[in-house]
Design a protein around this motif. Structure first.
Motif, short mmCIF file in Angstrom:
data_model
loop_
_atom_site.label_atom_id
_atom_site.label_comp_id
_atom_site.label_asym_id
_atom_site.label_seq_id
_atom_site.Cartn_x
_atom_site.Cartn_y
_atom_site.Cartn_z
N GLU A 18 0.85 -1.20 0.00
CA GLU A 18 0.00 0.00 0.00
C GLU A 18 0.88 1.25 0.00
O GLU A 18 1.76 1.39 0.85
CB GLU A 18 -0.91 0.00 1.23
N LEU A 19 0.64 2.13 -0.95
CA LEU A 19 1.30 3.44 -0.99
C LEU A 19 0.37 4.47 -0.38
O LEU A 19 -0.83 4.48 -0.65
CB LEU A 19 1.64 3.84 -2.42
N HIS A 20 0.94 5.37 0.43
CA HIS A 20 0.11 6.37 1.10
C HIS A 20 0.95 7.59 1.41
O HIS A 20 2.18 7.50 1.54
CB HIS A 20 -0.44 5.79 2.42
N ILE A 21 0.30 8.75 1.51
CA ILE A 21 1.01 9.92 2.02
C ILE A 21 1.28 9.71 3.51
O ILE A 21 0.54 9.02 4.20
CB ILE A 21 0.22 11.22 1.78
N GLU A 22 2.36 10.34 4.00
CA GLU A 22 2.76 10.09 5.39
C GLU A 22 1.77 10.65 6.40
O GLU A 22 1.56 10.08 7.45
CB GLU A 22 4.14 10.67 5.68
N GLN A 23 1.17 11.82 6.12
CA GLN A 23 0.24 12.46 7.06
C GLN A 23 0.97 12.94 8.32
O GLN A 23 0.47 12.80 9.43
CB GLN A 23 -0.90 11.52 7.44
N GLY A 24 2.13 13.51 8.13
CA GLY A 24 2.91 14.03 9.25
C GLY A 24 4.14 14.76 8.73
O GLY A 24 4.36 14.83 7.52
N MET A 25 4.95 15.27 9.65
CA MET A 25 6.07 16.14 9.28
C MET A 25 7.41 15.43 9.21
O MET A 25 8.42 16.03 8.87
CB MET A 25 6.18 17.28 10.30
N ARG A 26 7.48 14.14 9.57
CA ARG A 26 8.79 13.50 9.69
C ARG A 26 9.52 13.45 8.35
O ARG A 26 10.72 13.74 8.28
CB ARG A 26 8.61 12.09 10.26
N MET A 27 8.83 13.11 7.27
CA MET A 27 9.49 13.06 5.97
C MET A 27 9.81 14.45 5.46
O MET A 27 10.87 14.68 4.86
CB MET A 27 8.61 12.32 4.96
N VAL A 28 8.91 15.39 5.70
CA VAL A 28 9.15 16.77 5.27
C VAL A 28 10.41 17.30 5.94
O VAL A 28 11.27 17.92 5.30
CB VAL A 28 7.93 17.65 5.61
#
Length: 415
Positions: A191-201
């Protein structure tokens, strides 16, 4: 080197983003709504145009299978969901389904014959909905929700779930004799999904490989005080259910910070909710999330002890009802290893992350090898119109998953 078609993915994101779009630019596409039905019909048409074998199961999950060399082998399953929260964004869920379709098209366009069938899935009602049954499609598919759990469910609008499921092409009555997939029914699920948080940003990486999905615990707490006139009842004579709830909510925030987990009270009802009446009852839902079940239980117990203290000090009563107690779920180490190898060989920057949001992969992990990939969402935003992921990051993740699928197809064939 085989790469995806970013403009095709982007165009489809925009096209589906218009289905249920509201005047604020957000997407209103809750499960079983007219917009959800339209999005389903649009998706099925796209899948049929690719000459895929399209089916809708009893709970309304949409499947589309591309045949493999050995068609009796279990499919490699890819996908997510297409429903949205109210005033949501156009990437959450939908991105995983559209990338699954893109990967199938990449296989077709390069005439690649896989050993296993490759199958797309769009799960029903992943998001919270009027029936109180989030991840409805994946929980039903994996046998966690059965006929007897669903047949008499009525939503907040008094609409029967069985009627809603019929509207999207399912049929709960077809589950009467039992419906679920057995372990081994799929080779794996990704499953691919947006992270929904700031950690990757904050890290500036385009890809995160998910190591696990955290446990989620929810209690419904009813605090019962005493109704009285707001003007004539002195402060020392009050049994104010809302003030007790406010004390509890502040304690929950402080305790979660201390224990290193996340906790939220995002839903609360006040009765009678009148300006000149002391609240006689307050109902709230507390949610706790952590990768450690022990930390969740530790925090829960502290909250329950605080509630006992409030009952004594503020003269209120309380009733606690557990709504959800979901264990942390690790993703499969073999799938993770394949993803890491692809990233390293392609020299792609990536990180390893726990998912603090629940996903359909949580439930698929009980019947197959499950894996997840995150892409960053601008400013960490999700469940809002500002949701946005750069198409370059989407393309990088798509190509990585494509290569991972090929490697899983070959390695699991040899085994």
């Amino acid at each position: 080197m085989i790469t995806c078609n970013p403009s095709r993915i982007l165009q489809r994101i925009e096209d589906f983003g218009k289905i249920g779009q509201n005047e604020r630019g957000g997407v209103d596409r809750p499960s079983f709504s007219l917009a959800d039905v339209e999005a389903r019909q649009t998706l099925i048409q796209l899948l049929q145009e690719r000459q895929l074998q399209v089916t809708v199961d009893p709970i309304g999950n949409i499947f589309a299978k591309r045949k493999g060399k050995y068609d009796a082998k279990p499919s490699i399953l890819l996908g997510s969901h297409i429903d949205s929260v109210p005033n949501g964004g156009k990437y959450d869920g939908m991105l995983g389904v559209l990338v699954a379709l893109e990967i199938i098209e990449m296989l077709d366009e390069h005439q690649i014959e896989t050993n296993h069938p490759i199958e797309l899935v769009s799960f029903t009602a992943e998001e919270p909905n009027p029936y109180g049954l989030s991840t409805l499609g994946s929980r039903t598919l994996t046998g966690k929700l059965r006929y007897e759990h669903l047949i008499d469910v009525v939503g907040r609008n008094q609409d029967a779930l069985k009627d809603a499921v019929l509207r999207v092409g399912g049929d709960l009555e077809a589950m009467k004799e039992g419906y679920s997939v057995a372990p081994g029914a799929y080779t794996c699920f990704i499953e691919l999904h947006i992270e929904q948080g700031m950690r990757m940003v904050k890290s500036g990486v385009p890809i995160a490989i998910v190591t696990d999905i955290v446990g989620i615990y929810r209690d419904h707490i009813k605090i019962i005080g005493e109704l009285n006139h707001a003007g004539t009842t002195m402060m020392e004579d009050r049994k104010d259910a809302l003030v007790a709830a406010a004390d509890l909510i502040t304690f929950i925030d402080q305790t979660c910070r201390k224990n290193g987990i996340v906790g939220t009270v995002g839903q609360m009802d006040i009765f009678p909710n009148a300006v000149n009446i002391i609240p006689g009852q307050t109902e709230l839902v507390v949610e706790l999330r952590a990768g450690s079940k022990e930390k969740i239980y530790q925090t829960r117990d502290e909250i329950h002890r605080k509630l006992s203290e409030l009952k004594e000090r503020r003269g209120v009563d309380a009733v606690i009802t557990n709504m959800l107690d979901q264990d942390p779920v690790p993703m499969d180490p073999d799938v993770i290893s394949h993803m890491q190898n692809v990233c390293e060989q392609k020299k792609l920057s990536y990180m390893m992350l726990s998912s603090f949001a629940g996903h359909d992969a949580t439930h698929l992990a009980s019947v197959t090898k499950a894996g997840m990939v995150f892409v960053p969402s601008k400013d960490g935003k999700s469940h809002c119109p500002e949701e946005y992921t750069d198409i370059r990051d989407i393309a990088t993740a798509t190509d990585m998953i494509f290569e991972t699928v090929l490697r899983i197809d070959q390695s699991m064939e040899r085994s």
